[in-house]
Design a protein around this motif. Structure first.
Motif, PDB file in Angstrom:
ATOM      1  N   GLU A 202       0.832  -1.209   0.000  1.00  0.00           N
ATOM      2  CA  GLU A 202       0.000   0.000   0.000  1.00  0.00           C
ATOM      3  C   GLU A 202       0.864   1.255   0.000  1.00  0.00           C
ATOM      4  OE1 GLU A 202      -2.639  -0.385   3.328  1.00  0.00           O
ATOM      5  OE2 GLU A 202      -3.863  -1.919   2.355  1.00  0.00           O
ATOM      6  N   GLY A 203       1.890   1.241  -0.815  1.00  0.00           N
ATOM      7  CA  GLY A 203       2.764   2.394  -0.964  1.00  0.00           C
ATOM      8  C   GLY A 203       3.868   2.510   0.073  1.00  0.00           C
ATOM      9  N   LYS A 204       3.865   1.610   1.064  1.00  0.00           N
ATOM     10  CA  LYS A 204       4.880   1.639   2.113  1.00  0.00           C
ATOM     11  C   LYS A 204       5.938   0.565   1.850  1.00  0.00           C
ATOM     12  CE  LYS A 204       1.431   3.163   5.485  1.00  0.00           C
ATOM     13  NZ  LYS A 204       0.698   2.831   6.742  1.00  0.00           N
ATOM     14  N   ILE A 205       7.148   0.815   2.309  1.00  0.00           N
ATOM     15  CA  ILE A 205       8.258  -0.106   2.047  1.00  0.00           C
ATOM     16  C   ILE A 205       8.299  -1.194   3.122  1.00  0.00           C
ATOM     17  CG2 ILE A 205      10.763  -0.320   1.896  1.00  0.00           C
ATOM     18  CD1 ILE A 205      10.836   2.539   0.825  1.00  0.00           C
ATOM     19  N   LEU A 206       8.341  -2.441   2.676  1.00  0.00           N
ATOM     20  CA  LEU A 206       8.511  -3.589   3.562  1.00  0.00           C
ATOM     21  C   LEU A 206       9.905  -4.153   3.340  1.00  0.00           C
ATOM     22  CD1 LEU A 206       7.333  -5.685   5.577  1.00  0.00           C
ATOM     23  CD2 LEU A 206       6.522  -6.977   3.576  1.00  0.00           C
ATOM     24  N   ILE A 207      10.736  -4.089   4.361  1.00  0.00           N
ATOM     25  CA  ILE A 207      12.114  -4.590   4.262  1.00  0.00           C
ATOM     26  C   ILE A 207      12.117  -6.067   4.650  1.00  0.00           C
ATOM     27  CG2 ILE A 207      14.482  -4.336   5.076  1.00  0.00           C
ATOM     28  CD1 ILE A 207      13.836  -1.441   5.795  1.00  0.00           C
ATOM     29  N   HIS A 208      12.513  -6.919   3.712  1.00  0.00           N
ATOM     30  CA  HIS A 208      12.523  -8.363   3.971  1.00  0.00           C
ATOM     31  C   HIS A 208      13.828  -8.828   4.614  1.00  0.00           C
ATOM     32  CE1 HIS A 208       8.780  -8.908   1.834  1.00  0.00           C
ATOM     33  NE2 HIS A 208       9.268  -8.268   0.784  1.00  0.00           N
ATOM     34  N   ASN A 209      14.910  -8.109   4.345  1.00  0.00           N
ATOM     35  CA  ASN A 209      16.213  -8.569   4.824  1.00  0.00           C
ATOM     36  C   ASN A 209      17.015  -7.386   5.350  1.00  0.00           C
ATOM     37  OD1 ASN A 209      18.615  -9.846   5.316  1.00  0.00           O
ATOM     38  ND2 ASN A 209      18.745 -10.872   3.334  1.00  0.00           N
ATOM     39  N   LEU A 210      16.678  -6.963   6.570  1.00  0.00           N
ATOM     40  CA  LEU A 210      17.365  -5.818   7.174  1.00  0.00           C
ATOM     41  C   LEU A 210      18.835  -6.146   7.423  1.00  0.00           C
ATOM     42  CD1 LEU A 210      16.866  -2.938   8.282  1.00  0.00           C
ATOM     43  CD2 LEU A 210      16.515  -3.976  10.529  1.00  0.00           C
ATOM     44  N   ALA A 211      19.118  -7.395   7.750  1.00  0.00           N
ATOM     45  CA  ALA A 211      20.501  -7.800   8.011  1.00  0.00           C
ATOM     46  C   ALA A 211      21.372  -7.591   6.775  1.00  0.00           C
ATOM     47  CB  ALA A 211      20.553  -9.262   8.456  1.00  0.00           C
ATOM     48  N   HIS A 212      20.811  -7.820   5.580  1.00  0.00           N
ATOM     49  CA  HIS A 212      21.567  -7.611   4.351  1.00  0.00           C
ATOM     50  C   HIS A 212      21.940  -6.133   4.194  1.00  0.00           C
ATOM     51  CE1 HIS A 212      22.768  -7.762   0.138  1.00  0.00           C
ATOM     52  NE2 HIS A 212      21.927  -6.771  -0.093  1.00  0.00           N
ATOM     53  N   LEU A 213      20.974  -5.242   4.465  1.00  0.00           N
ATOM     54  CA  LEU A 213      21.260  -3.811   4.347  1.00  0.00           C
ATOM     55  C   LEU A 213      22.365  -3.412   5.315  1.00  0.00           C
ATOM     56  CD1 LEU A 213      17.694  -2.210   4.052  1.00  0.00           C
ATOM     57  CD2 LEU A 213      19.073  -3.359   2.309  1.00  0.00           C
ATOM     58  N   LYS A 214      22.287  -3.906   6.544  1.00  0.00           N
ATOM     59  CA  LYS A 214      23.307  -3.563   7.538  1.00  0.00           C
ATOM     60  C   LYS A 214      24.678  -4.108   7.152  1.00  0.00           C
ATOM     61  CE  LYS A 214      20.314  -3.108  11.604  1.00  0.00           C
ATOM     62  NZ  LYS A 214      20.066  -3.573  12.995  1.00  0.00           N
ATOM     63  N   SER A 215      24.678  -5.310   6.589  1.00  0.00           N
ATOM     64  CA  SER A 215      25.947  -5.918   6.174  1.00  0.00           C
ATOM     65  C   SER A 215      26.593  -5.138   5.045  1.00  0.00           C
ATOM     66  CB  SER A 215      25.706  -7.371   5.742  1.00  0.00           C
ATOM     67  OG  SER A 215      26.887  -7.942   5.208  1.00  0.00           O
ATOM     68  N   GLU A 216      25.783  -4.668   4.104  1.00  0.00           N
ATOM     69  CA  GLU A 216      26.305  -3.952   2.941  1.00  0.00           C
ATOM     70  C   GLU A 216      26.998  -2.646   3.325  1.00  0.00           C
ATOM     71  OE1 GLU A 216      26.159  -4.630  -0.683  1.00  0.00           O
ATOM     72  OE2 GLU A 216      26.211  -6.538   0.399  1.00  0.00           O
ATOM     73  N   ILE A 217      26.516  -1.991   4.392  1.00  0.00           N
ATOM     74  CA  ILE A 217      27.147  -0.724   4.792  1.00  0.00           C
ATOM     75  C   ILE A 217      28.046  -0.916   6.017  1.00  0.00           C
ATOM     76  CG2 ILE A 217      25.230   0.651   3.872  1.00  0.00           C
ATOM     77  CD1 ILE A 217      24.358   1.132   6.784  1.00  0.00           C
ATOM     78  N   LYS A 218      28.300  -2.191   6.360  1.00  0.00           N
ATOM     79  CA  LYS A 218      29.139  -2.500   7.519  1.00  0.00           C
ATOM     80  C   LYS A 218      28.636  -1.739   8.751  1.00  0.00           C
ATOM     81  CE  LYS A 218      33.240  -3.609   4.784  1.00  0.00           C
ATOM     82  NZ  LYS A 218      32.492  -3.651   3.524  1.00  0.00           N
ATOM     83  N   CYS A 219      27.355  -1.923   9.029  1.00  0.00           N
ATOM     84  CA  CYS A 219      26.674  -1.225  10.126  1.00  0.00           C
ATOM     85  C   CYS A 219      27.439  -1.401  11.435  1.00  0.00           C
ATOM     86  CB  CYS A 219      25.255  -1.762  10.264  1.00  0.00           C
ATOM     87  SG  CYS A 219      24.324  -1.049  11.623  1.00  0.00           S
TER      88      CYS A 219
END
Length: 230
Positions: A202-219
């Motif tokens: 419904e126009g909102k973003i659903l993040i399926h893999n937050l761990a991947h995003l954190k890994s990519e930027i070396k959170c």
């Protein structure tokens, strides 16, 4: 208008300082970059966008502040200080304005107020510093990933499929948070959908893999208080 009883004890302490109630219509500025610092604002209702315009004319959004949040910059006992950021009302905003002069006078008799101000100034500094760090060090994709992580901390709701950012953001608004063109955000979001990292509900973003995003930027797993957009 927000009930004063909802304020933290620290913010209630600030209200013992002489202050005025101000109202700003949508798109009006509480202050702009380059203006002489004249005080701080405690938002009672509405939302205020904190950001700046880059030298090439792009709008960069750093935070969105809402009720019971302090807005502004302050340098005490330094009359030549200028605001470094803009504060714009995203809707009708009602806030309490406390002038620098009133704060300086209050500090002479209420030193405990200094603790409240130091905590707020330190938190604001950390939020801004980490935002600029992410925007500068991780490239366009990393800037978007970082922004989505921060949005999940501010507006995230856990779902079986992942974390829903329970707030509607246009792609242009996302671009403003990332300091890049809307077309670039469109392309990156398309790639993330194709790879299954996000989807739209419904126009909102659903993040399926937050761990991947954190890994990519070396959170670095900063405290949540720093890693937010509000």
């Amino acid at each position: 208008m927000n009930n004063v009883n909802e304020l933290s004890p620290e913010l209630k302490e600030l209200l013992t300082i002489q202050h005025t109630i101000k109202e700003y219509e949508k798109d009006a500025y509480l202050f702009q970059e380059g203006d002489t610092i004249n005080g701080i604002y405690l938002v009672q209702s509405g939302k205020v966008q904190i950001g700046k315009v880059t030298p090439d004319g792009r709008e960069l959004t750093l935070r969105i502040c809402g009720p019971n949040q302090l807005v502004g910059e302050i340098t005490l006992f330094s009359p030549l200080s200028k605001y470094m950021l803009d504060a714009k009302a995203l809707e009708t905003v009602i806030c309490i304005r406390i002038t620098v002069e009133a704060i300086e006078e209050a500090l002479l008799t209420k030193p405990q107020i200094a603790i409240t101000l130091l905590k707020w100034m330190g938190l604001n500094h950390q939020k801004t510093q980490t935002r600029f760090r992410d925007l500068l060090l991780h490239g366009k994709r990393g800037a978007l990933y970082s922004t989505l992580i921060r949005m999940s901390n501010s507006y995230g709701v856990k779902k079986p499929e992942g974390i829903l950012i329970d707030h509607l953001f246009t792609n242009q608004e996302l671009a403003n948070f990332c300091g890049m063109a809307r077309e670039v955000v469109n392309r990156l979001l398309g790639e993330m959908k194709k790879d299954g990292h996000i989807s739209m509900v419904e126009g909102k973003i659903l993040i399926h893999n937050l761990a991947h995003l954190k890994s990519e930027i070396k959170c670095e797993d900063c405290p949540i208080a720093f890693c937010r957009i509000d």
